[in-house]
Write a protein that holds these residues in place. Sequence first.
Motif, PDB file in Angstrom:
ATOM      1  N   PHE A   1      50.198 -91.773  45.436  1.00  0.00           N
ATOM      2  CA  PHE A   1      50.918 -92.588  44.459  1.00  0.00           C
ATOM      3  C   PHE A   1      50.090 -92.613  43.176  1.00  0.00           C
ATOM      4  O   PHE A   1      49.018 -93.213  43.136  1.00  0.00           O
ATOM      5  CB  PHE A   1      51.101 -93.995  45.027  1.00  0.00           C
ATOM      6  CG  PHE A   1      51.778 -94.987  44.127  1.00  0.00           C
ATOM      7  CD1 PHE A   1      52.436 -94.610  42.970  1.00  0.00           C
ATOM      8  CD2 PHE A   1      51.767 -96.327  44.457  1.00  0.00           C
ATOM      9  CE1 PHE A   1      53.057 -95.539  42.162  1.00  0.00           C
ATOM     10  CE2 PHE A   1      52.383 -97.275  43.660  1.00  0.00           C
ATOM     11  CZ  PHE A   1      53.032 -96.869  42.498  1.00  0.00           C
TER      12      PHE A   1
ATOM     13  N   HIS B   1      56.820 -92.324  45.255  1.00  0.00           N
ATOM     14  CA  HIS B   1      56.652 -93.465  44.358  1.00  0.00           C
ATOM     15  C   HIS B   1      55.817 -93.144  43.121  1.00  0.00           C
ATOM     16  O   HIS B   1      55.440 -94.049  42.367  1.00  0.00           O
ATOM     17  CB  HIS B   1      56.035 -94.643  45.122  1.00  0.00           C
ATOM     18  CG  HIS B   1      57.025 -95.396  45.948  1.00  0.00           C
ATOM     19  ND1 HIS B   1      57.702 -94.808  47.002  1.00  0.00           N
ATOM     20  CD2 HIS B   1      57.492 -96.668  45.864  1.00  0.00           C
ATOM     21  CE1 HIS B   1      58.513 -95.701  47.552  1.00  0.00           C
ATOM     22  NE2 HIS B   1      58.413 -96.820  46.870  1.00  0.00           N
TER      23      HIS B   1
ATOM     24  N   ARG C   1      54.832 -91.910  39.342  1.00  0.00           N
ATOM     25  CA  ARG C   1      55.431 -92.008  38.014  1.00  0.00           C
ATOM     26  C   ARG C   1      55.188 -90.692  37.275  1.00  0.00           C
ATOM     27  O   ARG C   1      54.162 -90.033  37.496  1.00  0.00           O
ATOM     28  CB  ARG C   1      54.819 -93.132  37.198  1.00  0.00           C
ATOM     29  CG  ARG C   1      54.394 -94.371  37.977  1.00  0.00           C
ATOM     30  CD  ARG C   1      55.515 -95.347  38.192  1.00  0.00           C
ATOM     31  NE  ARG C   1      55.011 -96.693  38.400  1.00  0.00           N
ATOM     32  CZ  ARG C   1      55.223 -97.426  39.476  1.00  0.00           C
ATOM     33  NH1 ARG C   1      55.938 -96.932  40.480  1.00  0.00           N
ATOM     34  NH2 ARG C   1      54.741 -98.659  39.581  1.00  0.00           N
TER      35      ARG C   1
ATOM     36  N   ILE D   1      49.038 -97.512  36.297  1.00  0.00           N
ATOM     37  CA  ILE D   1      49.854 -98.048  37.380  1.00  0.00           C
ATOM     38  C   ILE D   1      49.873 -99.574  37.334  1.00  0.00           C
ATOM     39  O   ILE D   1      48.823-100.216  37.308  1.00  0.00           O
ATOM     40  CB  ILE D   1      49.317 -97.590  38.747  1.00  0.00           C
ATOM     41  CG1 ILE D   1      49.488 -96.075  38.920  1.00  0.00           C
ATOM     42  CG2 ILE D   1      50.027 -98.321  39.885  1.00  0.00           C
ATOM     43  CD1 ILE D   1      48.842 -95.538  40.181  1.00  0.00           C
TER      44      ILE D   1
ATOM     45  N   LEU E   1      51.613-102.318  39.732  1.00  0.00           N
ATOM     46  CA  LEU E   1      52.289-102.366  41.028  1.00  0.00           C
ATOM     47  C   LEU E   1      53.404-103.416  41.047  1.00  0.00           C
ATOM     48  O   LEU E   1      53.172-104.594  40.786  1.00  0.00           O
ATOM     49  CB  LEU E   1      51.279-102.672  42.132  1.00  0.00           C
ATOM     50  CG  LEU E   1      50.191-101.601  42.349  1.00  0.00           C
ATOM     51  CD1 LEU E   1      49.122-102.121  43.308  1.00  0.00           C
ATOM     52  CD2 LEU E   1      50.800-100.316  42.867  1.00  0.00           C
TER      53      LEU E   1
ATOM     54  N   ASP F   1      56.654-101.493  45.073  1.00  0.00           N
ATOM     55  CA  ASP F   1      55.478-100.664  45.343  1.00  0.00           C
ATOM     56  C   ASP F   1      54.635-101.255  46.469  1.00  0.00           C
ATOM     57  O   ASP F   1      54.187-100.545  47.374  1.00  0.00           O
ATOM     58  CB  ASP F   1      54.600-100.539  44.086  1.00  0.00           C
ATOM     59  CG  ASP F   1      55.272 -99.793  42.951  1.00  0.00           C
ATOM     60  OD1 ASP F   1      56.114 -98.914  43.231  1.00  0.00           O
ATOM     61  OD2 ASP F   1      54.943-100.088  41.784  1.00  0.00           O
TER      62      ASP F   1
ATOM     63  N   TYR G   1      56.098-100.778  49.823  1.00  0.00           N
ATOM     64  CA  TYR G   1      55.857 -99.398  50.259  1.00  0.00           C
ATOM     65  C   TYR G   1      54.423 -99.223  50.757  1.00  0.00           C
ATOM     66  O   TYR G   1      54.185 -98.676  51.846  1.00  0.00           O
ATOM     67  CB  TYR G   1      56.146 -98.470  49.088  1.00  0.00           C
ATOM     68  CG  TYR G   1      55.727 -97.026  49.257  1.00  0.00           C
ATOM     69  CD1 TYR G   1      56.323 -96.208  50.204  1.00  0.00           C
ATOM     70  CD2 TYR G   1      54.748 -96.476  48.425  1.00  0.00           C
ATOM     71  CE1 TYR G   1      55.954 -94.877  50.334  1.00  0.00           C
ATOM     72  CE2 TYR G   1      54.376 -95.145  48.544  1.00  0.00           C
ATOM     73  CZ  TYR G   1      54.977 -94.351  49.501  1.00  0.00           C
ATOM     74  OH  TYR G   1      54.613 -93.033  49.626  1.00  0.00           O
TER      75      TYR G   1
END
Length: 278
Positions: A43, A68, A70, A104, A106, A110, A113
């Motif tokens: 991630f 997940h 980006r 990131i 979260l 997220d 997950y």
Amino acid sequence: MRVIGVGDNVVDKYVYKQTMYPGGNALNFSVYAKQLGVDAAYFGVFGDDAAANHIIKTLNGLEIDLSHCRQHKGENGYAAVDLVDGDRVFIGGNDGGIQKDHPIVLTKEDIKYIKTFDIAHSSVYSDMDAELHKIKEAGVLLSYDFSNEYTDQKLKTVCNDVDISLLSCGQLTEEEVEALLKKTHSYGSTLSIGTMGSRGSMVYDGENFYNQKPYFVKPVDTLGAGDSFFTAFILHYLKGKKESDIQAELIKRSLEKGAEFAAKTCLVDGAFGHGLSY
């Protein structure tokens, strides 16, 4: 067991041969876990350039879950690398590239997950220290690679949210490593691990120190040795904990597994191969 690397990815650009290899502390953890037969995900944040495309293609080929991640328009993170007698020498980079502008953050989704994994691993190069508490508060075991980028304030701030700390200590004496690992433990990490290059590694569990000599090989490339050592160590350790093995014997066996796997990594170009000319 399911594991996830959360944070940095780069390509390591070997300038002397114009070849780039996927890498990064968090990403390497995912790849090495997969090589060791564990279900792994990654991630992180990608750019949209050739470097990013190569990493994504490689991870998809290795069947690592990227669901997940980006992706943003811009330059992916990279590090420029040279080799001297098989040892890595970093000579520049772009400080994480697009990750600097889009770190990131979260979300609840997220975290939901990440809670499906047994352990999450991040690093000092992931630009997400302020988010670590969310993983900790979710009850997910969290490990963190400080590399050699640690100050007392950094350790005090981060270790409170981190269960397992990994530190590069090649420049320190054994006495200094012991003091550092004790300090890291006192700041909140249950397990503190110092890697010392050709002198091996040391673990402190709050009661005892454990030392491991490296498995000596003639290295092709030492890039990724620390990451692969830690991955093999922690996976073996966690499996043993589930089976209620005796702590001292478990740490010793886990250190041996880490040293053995790190030696194999040193026989591969880049962190785990998959080079592409650029």
